[in-house]
Design a protein around this motif. Structure first.
Motif, PDB file in Angstrom:
ATOM      1  N   LYS A 172       0.833  -1.201   0.000  1.00 42.83           N
ATOM      2  CA  LYS A 172       0.000   0.000   0.000  1.00 42.83           C
ATOM      3  C   LYS A 172       0.868   1.252   0.000  1.00 42.83           C
ATOM      4  O   LYS A 172       1.893   1.313   0.685  1.00 42.83           O
ATOM      5  N   SER A 173       0.413   2.220  -0.741  1.00 43.82           N
ATOM      6  CA  SER A 173       1.182   3.462  -0.879  1.00 43.82           C
ATOM      7  C   SER A 173       0.851   4.473   0.206  1.00 43.82           C
ATOM      8  O   SER A 173       1.598   5.431   0.416  1.00 43.82           O
ATOM      9  N   VAL A 176      -4.684   7.339  -1.781  1.00 41.05           N
ATOM     10  CA  VAL A 176      -5.839   6.752  -2.458  1.00 41.05           C
ATOM     11  C   VAL A 176      -6.239   7.624  -3.638  1.00 41.05           C
ATOM     12  O   VAL A 176      -5.887   8.807  -3.714  1.00 41.05           O
ATOM     13  N   GLY A 371      -7.593  -5.397  -2.323  1.00 45.06           N
ATOM     14  CA  GLY A 371      -7.914  -4.009  -2.626  1.00 45.06           C
ATOM     15  C   GLY A 371      -9.008  -3.787  -3.642  1.00 45.06           C
ATOM     16  O   GLY A 371      -9.447  -2.655  -3.850  1.00 45.06           O
ATOM     17  N   ASP A 382      -6.373   2.077  -3.339  1.00 45.13           N
ATOM     18  CA  ASP A 382      -4.979   2.442  -3.099  1.00 45.13           C
ATOM     19  C   ASP A 382      -4.307   2.799  -4.418  1.00 45.13           C
ATOM     20  O   ASP A 382      -4.550   2.172  -5.461  1.00 45.13           O
ATOM     21  N   TRP A 385      -2.378  -0.041  -6.069  1.00 47.01           N
ATOM     22  CA  TRP A 385      -3.299  -1.003  -6.701  1.00 47.01           C
ATOM     23  C   TRP A 385      -3.761  -0.476  -8.050  1.00 47.01           C
ATOM     24  O   TRP A 385      -3.790  -1.210  -9.040  1.00 47.01           O
ATOM     25  N   GLU A 409      -4.293   8.148   4.170  1.00 48.30           N
ATOM     26  CA  GLU A 409      -4.302   6.690   4.092  1.00 48.30           C
ATOM     27  C   GLU A 409      -5.711   6.177   4.333  1.00 48.30           C
ATOM     28  O   GLU A 409      -6.432   6.678   5.194  1.00 48.30           O
ATOM     29  N   SER A 412      -8.402  -0.328   4.209  1.00 47.79           N
ATOM     30  CA  SER A 412      -9.029  -1.148   3.181  1.00 47.79           C
ATOM     31  C   SER A 412     -10.178  -1.954   3.742  1.00 47.79           C
ATOM     32  O   SER A 412     -10.166  -2.384   4.901  1.00 47.79           O
TER      33      SER A 412
END
Length: 417
Positions: A172-173, A176, A371, A382, A385, A409, A412
């Motif tokens: 995950k970065s 979003v 995700g 994300d 993703w 953030e 999920s």
């Protein structure tokens, strides 16, 4: 006094008057017969009261008893042998005005022989009568439908244990990106929830006799079937409404493109790890699901409306005629009952195909891909993703609407995490 001689009251007086009138009418009706029997004349040369002997041979137009002669004999001939008229409608059976005594089924053995003969003729000519249609629903339709659904479930189970969930390769970065707007998600869930209810109630009607009745009993199944029928009929309209919503929202992004071939060649980034073919908002797999749902949903809706309003929407005779112009040899002289049978069969076939497709769609949108559920859950996914599965679309968003990318953030909602 209440005897016959005396002063009768009102009701008794009326009863006696009615009795006397009845006797008088009966006597008047007997007079012609009495005079006929007492008058020996040329018509009765053998004397009064003696019946006219039946001639040994009856010529055309001469019948005993002074009947209508030739006209009467023709009537009785039609009653014996049957009579057909002339019609200009497709159903030729409507021309049979009188079945005729010779064609009637008088005994149980006659009925059984006729049913067996019709069954053999139906099987040989494939006329699609009610008996063969019922056998088709209980036989090939139910059997192959079960094979398809169970086969798809088995394939997904094997794929899950062999391939496992598709994870976000780079993790995950923490950022979003807006994937779907609220109206898009409303349309999606309207179709999804409606289809699940329609699928369950439809399967209950198709497999209820063989699966549910042995377990629940006939009375419980009758209540379930009746409730399911009502739900099926009314929720169908919400399915149609959702279908129109997602078509309007997504049709422009689901037009096939040559890049879709590359996506297919690389297995969509699902079969092999670390493979991420380029895709815009919808990849080739999603486009296939979209058009199967739209075209199948429209076709299923039309056949469903034909079943909801019997004999009001004949669809298949004209459809078959159009298909015959490109080389098919389908029957076009369909009776109203056959139209309903085709509608029912086609409705079930399309529904079973859609169920198999949607099972795969549910898998990849839930436990099959990390995700993915967030797209229809919160509408945000994300950023990593999105880049792995829809890289070209992310580039367009970054260039045209960077405000849709949020640095906050997101927790999920994906079940596989």
């Amino acid at each position: 006094m209440n005897g016959f001689i005396g002063a009768p009251n009102g009701p008794e007086r009326m009863l006696r008057v009615r009795l006397l009138l009845s006797i008088a009418v009966a006597l008047v009706a007997m007079l012609p017969g009495l005079s006929f029997a007492q008058a020996p004349s040329a018509q009765h040369p053998h004397g009064a009261g003696r019946p006219t002997p039946v001639p040994s041979k009856i010529t055309e137009g001469q019948l005993p008893g002074g009947t209508l002669g030739k006209q009467s004999s023709e009537i009785w001939k039609k009653l014996r042998e049957g009579e057909r008229g002339a019609i200009n409608i497709p159903d030729e059976k409507a021309a049979q005005l009188i079945r005729g005594r010779a064609k009637r089924l008088n005994t149980e053995a006659d009925i059984r022989r006729a049913m067996e003969l019709r069954r053999q003729q139906s099987d040989a000519a494939d006329t699609g009568n009610i008996a063969s249609w019922v056998e088709y629903r209980k036989g090939p339709l139910a059997r192959y439908g079960a094979y398809g659904m169970l086969g798809m479930l088995a394939l997904l189970v094997v794929f899950y244990f062999v391939r496992g969930p598709v994870r976000i390769e780079h993790g995950k970065s923490g950022r979003v990106i807006d994937r779907f707007a609220t109206i898009e998600r409303v349309g999606h869930w309207l179709v999804a929830v409606s289809f699940i209810i329609l699928g369950l109630t439809g399967l209950a009607l198709l497999y209820g006799r063989s699966v549910l009745i042995p377990v629940l009993g006939k009375e419980a199944f009758a209540s379930i079937a009746m409730t399911g029928k009502l739900l099926h009929n009314y929720i169908a309209f919400s399915f149609m409404a959702g279908l129109a919503m997602i078509f309007v929202a997504w049709v422009k992004d689901n037009i096939p493109h040559p890049r879709d071939l590359e996506w297919v060649a690389k297995g969509g980034g699902v079969l092999l790890k670390s493979v991420h073919p380029p895709a815009k908002k919808f990849n080739a797999g999603q486009k296939v699901v979209f058009w199967v749902v739209i075209l199948g949903g429209i076709s299923m809706s039309l056949s469903g409306l034909a079943l909801m309003f019997p004999f009001e929407m004949p669809l298949f005779a004209k459809t078959f005629a159009a298909l015959n112009t490109i080389g098919f040899t389908l029957p076009t002289n369909l009776s109203p009952v056959e139209e309903m049978q085709y509608s029912s069969a086609w409705h079930a076939i399309v529904a079973l195909v859609l169920i198999c497709v949607i099972l795969a769609h549910i898998y990849i949108g839930s436990i099959g891909m990390e995700g993915a559920f967030d797209a229809m859950g919160s509408g945000k996914v994300d950023l990593n993703w999105a880049r792995e599965h829809h890289g070209l679309w992310v580039e367009e968003v970054e260039n045209k609407a960077p405000d849709k990318i949020d640095s906050r953030e997101m927790q999920s909602m994906h079940p596989a995490e």
